[in-house]
Design a protein around this motif. Structure first.
Motif, PDB file in Angstrom:
ATOM      1  N   GLY A   4      -5.608 -58.129  45.287  1.00 49.02           N
ATOM      2  CA  GLY A   4      -4.878 -58.898  46.312  1.00 49.02           C
ATOM      3  C   GLY A   4      -3.833 -57.709  47.106  1.00 49.02           C
ATOM      4  O   GLY A   4      -4.318 -56.680  47.362  1.00 49.02           O
ATOM      5  N   CYS A   5      -2.673 -58.175  47.277  1.00 43.45           N
ATOM      6  CA  CYS A   5      -1.954 -57.423  48.462  1.00 43.45           C
ATOM      7  C   CYS A   5      -1.125 -56.428  47.677  1.00 43.45           C
ATOM      8  O   CYS A   5      -1.207 -56.494  46.439  1.00 43.45           O
ATOM      9  CB  CYS A   5      -0.991 -58.343  49.169  1.00 43.45           C
ATOM     10  N   ASN A  20       1.365 -57.241  45.069  1.00 45.82           N
ATOM     11  CA  ASN A  20       0.710 -57.710  43.575  1.00 45.82           C
ATOM     12  C   ASN A  20       0.589 -56.433  42.948  1.00 45.82           C
ATOM     13  O   ASN A  20       0.766 -56.788  41.671  1.00 45.82           O
ATOM     14  CB  ASN A  20      -0.692 -58.449  43.788  1.00 45.82           C
ATOM     15  N   THR A  24      -3.727 -61.526  39.826  1.00 43.32           N
ATOM     16  CA  THR A  24      -4.867 -62.146  40.459  1.00 43.32           C
ATOM     17  C   THR A  24      -4.301 -62.669  41.872  1.00 43.32           C
ATOM     18  O   THR A  24      -3.090 -62.785  42.163  1.00 43.32           O
ATOM     19  CB  THR A  24      -5.364 -63.487  39.860  1.00 43.32           C
ATOM     20  N   CYS A  25      -5.184 -62.830  42.861  1.00 45.04           N
ATOM     21  CA  CYS A  25      -4.958 -63.315  43.964  1.00 45.04           C
ATOM     22  C   CYS A  25      -5.551 -64.686  44.522  1.00 45.04           C
ATOM     23  O   CYS A  25      -6.680 -64.710  43.949  1.00 45.04           O
ATOM     24  CB  CYS A  25      -5.347 -62.137  45.016  1.00 45.04           C
ATOM     25  N   ILE A  30      -5.696 -65.857  47.828  1.00 45.21           N
ATOM     26  CA  ILE A  30      -5.328 -65.907  49.304  1.00 45.21           C
ATOM     27  C   ILE A  30      -6.559 -66.535  49.931  1.00 45.21           C
ATOM     28  O   ILE A  30      -6.596 -67.276  50.706  1.00 45.21           O
ATOM     29  CB  ILE A  30      -5.025 -64.642  49.912  1.00 45.21           C
ATOM     30  N   CYS A  64      -0.978 -64.904  41.461  1.00 48.35           N
ATOM     31  CA  CYS A  64      -1.109 -66.041  42.381  1.00 48.35           C
ATOM     32  C   CYS A  64      -2.015 -66.982  42.195  1.00 48.35           C
ATOM     33  O   CYS A  64      -1.992 -68.203  42.229  1.00 48.35           O
ATOM     34  CB  CYS A  64      -1.443 -65.389  43.867  1.00 48.35           C
ATOM     35  N   VAL A 103       0.562 -68.459  49.927  1.00 51.16           N
ATOM     36  CA  VAL A 103       1.536 -67.832  49.406  1.00 51.16           C
ATOM     37  C   VAL A 103       2.780 -68.486  49.180  1.00 51.16           C
ATOM     38  O   VAL A 103       3.279 -68.352  48.079  1.00 51.16           O
ATOM     39  CB  VAL A 103       1.573 -66.442  50.168  1.00 51.16           C
TER      40      VAL A 103
HETATM   41 FE1  F3S Z   1      -0.873 -61.255  47.668  1.00 51.80          FE
HETATM   42 FE2  F3S Z   1      -3.014 -62.611  47.262  1.00 51.80          FE
HETATM   43 FE3  F3S Z   1      -0.758 -63.457  46.201  1.00 51.80          FE
HETATM   44  S1  F3S Z   1      -2.328 -61.607  49.088  1.00 51.80           S
HETATM   45  S2  F3S Z   1       0.761 -62.663  47.757  1.00 51.80           S
HETATM   46  S3  F3S Z   1      -1.749 -61.456  45.832  1.00 51.80           S
HETATM   47  S4  F3S Z   1      -2.371 -64.642  47.025  1.00 51.80           S
END
Ligand code: F3S
Ligand code: SAH
Ligand code: SF4
Length: 466
Positions: free
Chosen positions: A22-23, A26, A58-59, A61, A93, A177
């Motif tokens: 993810g971002c 994270n 984890t992500c 998005i 996330c 988010v």
């Molecule tokens: Fe980032 Fe993914 Fe969470 S973009 S804020 S890790 S949903």
């Protein structure tokens, strides 16, 4: 003589392997996790087969981000076969979104922990040691982990992230988010400056201040976000907004480059851009996600700005900082997007001349306002075709923008060896464009003036000129 038994080496240190998705926020959280676990006797390892505990941070998005995690969990089954005591945790996330469903669906997961419960991780692992499975997905209105000293992971020793806030109060209709990271709250500026100074002392040369919407950063003593106008006189007197924070950081570490991400087109202020202009060590680079070029779609997305508003912000930036790098995020095929509206996105990209864009197909996320209010009615085929058109246009713009650097001298901070050649360094210029040049006598962490000789869609190439 009896054969002496080799005494077993008793090590109390258990090993933790963290994988981040993810971002940047994270990835930054993983450094907080490593710090918390480190205080409880866990050393981080780069080798998953050496680990007693594996955390996937984890992500959620887009759906494909979650599918990647599920695939990874399948692979981890064999690690667990080899080491029956191995503990596997899903954090971040996706953990927050799916909560206990994750324990039901993925039988090999032992720990589920959301973004605000990382201080509980040692306890959760201890519960698993005692034979249970453990979950904590409580979101907090105050937690910023501001007092912790992140353990830098997979670092190049040159650039580092500093989280300045958590959560998001924006409710863009497509976005998960706000549900996975909870309410927005800002971190104590003193702890941010302190972290910047510690990084400087450790030899780092660049920091990136991170938040989902940095322009809404506001410190007034802690707790959930408030608007400036609702602060008490006492809170106003001690308040620090994002422009103030940028200035404090620029002054505290004058020898370091300062970047930040992400700006929100509704909230970015002239004050922030003027602060960038005032300090040489704040990089001329703004990530300002447009998402769409159609005011109607932007309204459906609940982005709270129109196409014209966005263009005004770009004009403001270019007036104050003519050579500022600007990048964007674009979503193709959001619910109800028509062909004309897609063309408006292309024309906004053309007009804005983004150096780069992160480009995605809309992916419906369960529980979000868009999922409740709209039908995901643009076909997969159309989403893909529109995305392709967006990518082709962005590549052409990037190429032309990069070609315009040929013959100019840019300042590059060396981050690492170039992937393509061990004879070359790789770094970024002020505008965040990757720049590659022959090593000469320069070292990682040096600021080098580079004459740009050629350029591609992604990279500038040149030679050091001092
Ligand atoms: Fe980032 Fe993914 Fe969470 S973009 S804020 S890790 S949903
Ligand atoms: N806080 C940042 C964005 C964080 S998410 C901002 O407001 O700009 C990063 C990017 O993922 C978003 O900018 C958006 O372009 C994309 N994104 C978020 N949700 C998405 C979804 N459901 N489908 C496709 N892309 C999405
Ligand atoms: Fe998501 Fe919008 Fe918040 Fe960005 S500003 S994290 S897109 S809700």
């Amino acid at each position: 003589m009896p054969i002496a038994e080799t005494p077993e080496v008793m090590t109390t240190q258990r090993k933790l392997y963290i994988e981040s998705y993810g971002c940047a926020m994270n990835f930054s959280d993983s450094e907080i996790i490593a710090s918390i676990m480190g205080e409880h006797g866990f050393a981080t390892t780069q080798d998953e087969f050496d680990a007693d505990v594996i955390f996937l941070n984890t992500c959620a998005i887009r759906d494909n981000a979650e599918q990647r995690i599920r695939e990874r969990l399948k692979h981890l089954r064999s690690n667990k076969k080899q080491n029956r005591d191995l503990i596997i945790g899903v954090l971040g996330c996706m953990a927050e979104r799916l909560k206990d469903k994750l324990l039901e669906e993925e039988k090999l997961v032992d720990v589920v922990a959301g973004p605000d419960s990382y201080r509980e991780l040692p306890k959760l692992v201890a519960e698993v040691d005692d034979g249970g499975r453990a979950i904590n997905v409580l979101l907090s209105r105050e937690e910023t982990y501001g007092d912790l000293n992140p353990v830098r992971l997979n670092t190049n020793g040159v650039s580092a992230f500093i989280s300045i806030m958590r959560g998001c109060d924006n409710m863009c209709s497509f976005c998960v988010v706000p549900f996975t990271r909870g309410r927005e709250r800002s971190r104590d500026p003193q702890s941010i400056v302190h972290e910047a100074k510690e990084l400087e002392a450790a030899g780092y040369k660049e920091i990136t201040l991170l938040g989902q919407n940095v322009d809404s950063y506001l410190w007034f003593g802690g707790g959930p976000k408030k608007e400036f106008k609702t602060l008490t006189e006492e809170e106003k007197a001690m308040s620090v907004d994002f422009a103030n924070l940028l200035e404090m950081t620029a002054l505290a570490v004058p020898g370091m480059r300062i970047r930040y991400s992400t700006s929100h087109p509704r909230d970015i202020t002239e004050k922030v851009v003027l602060t960038m202009a005032k300090y040489d060590n704040i990089c001329n680079y703004i990530h300002l996600p447009a998402q769409s070029g159609s005011s109607r779609v932007l309204e459906a997305m609940n982005r709270n700005y129109s196409r014209e508003w966005y263009m005004d912000k770009i004009t403001m930036i270019r007036n104050i900082l003519p050579d500022c790098g600007v990048t964007s995020d674009i979503i193709s095929g959001f619910c109800t997007e028509t062909e004309e509206e897609h063309l408006e996105t292309l024309s906004l990209m053309e007009w804005s001349q983004f150096d780069y864009s992160y480009m995605y197909k809309y992916s419906e996320r369960p529980g979000t306002p868009a999922a409740k209010k709209f039908t995901d009615d643009v076909s997969e085929e159309t989403k893909s075709r529109r995305l392709q058109e967006i990518i082709v246009l962005q590549n052409a713009i990037s190429k032309a923008k990069h070609h315009a650097y040929i013959g100019k001298v840019v300042e590059v901070l060396i981050e690492s060896e170039s992937k393509r050649s061990s004879e070359e360094w790789k770094g970024r210029n002020d505008q965040n464009i990757v720049t590659v040049f022959p090593k000469g006598n320069y070292q990682k962490g040096d600021f080098v003036k580079v004459l740009v000789e050629s350029a591609t869609t992604t990279t500038l190439q040149g030679k050091a000129v001092g």
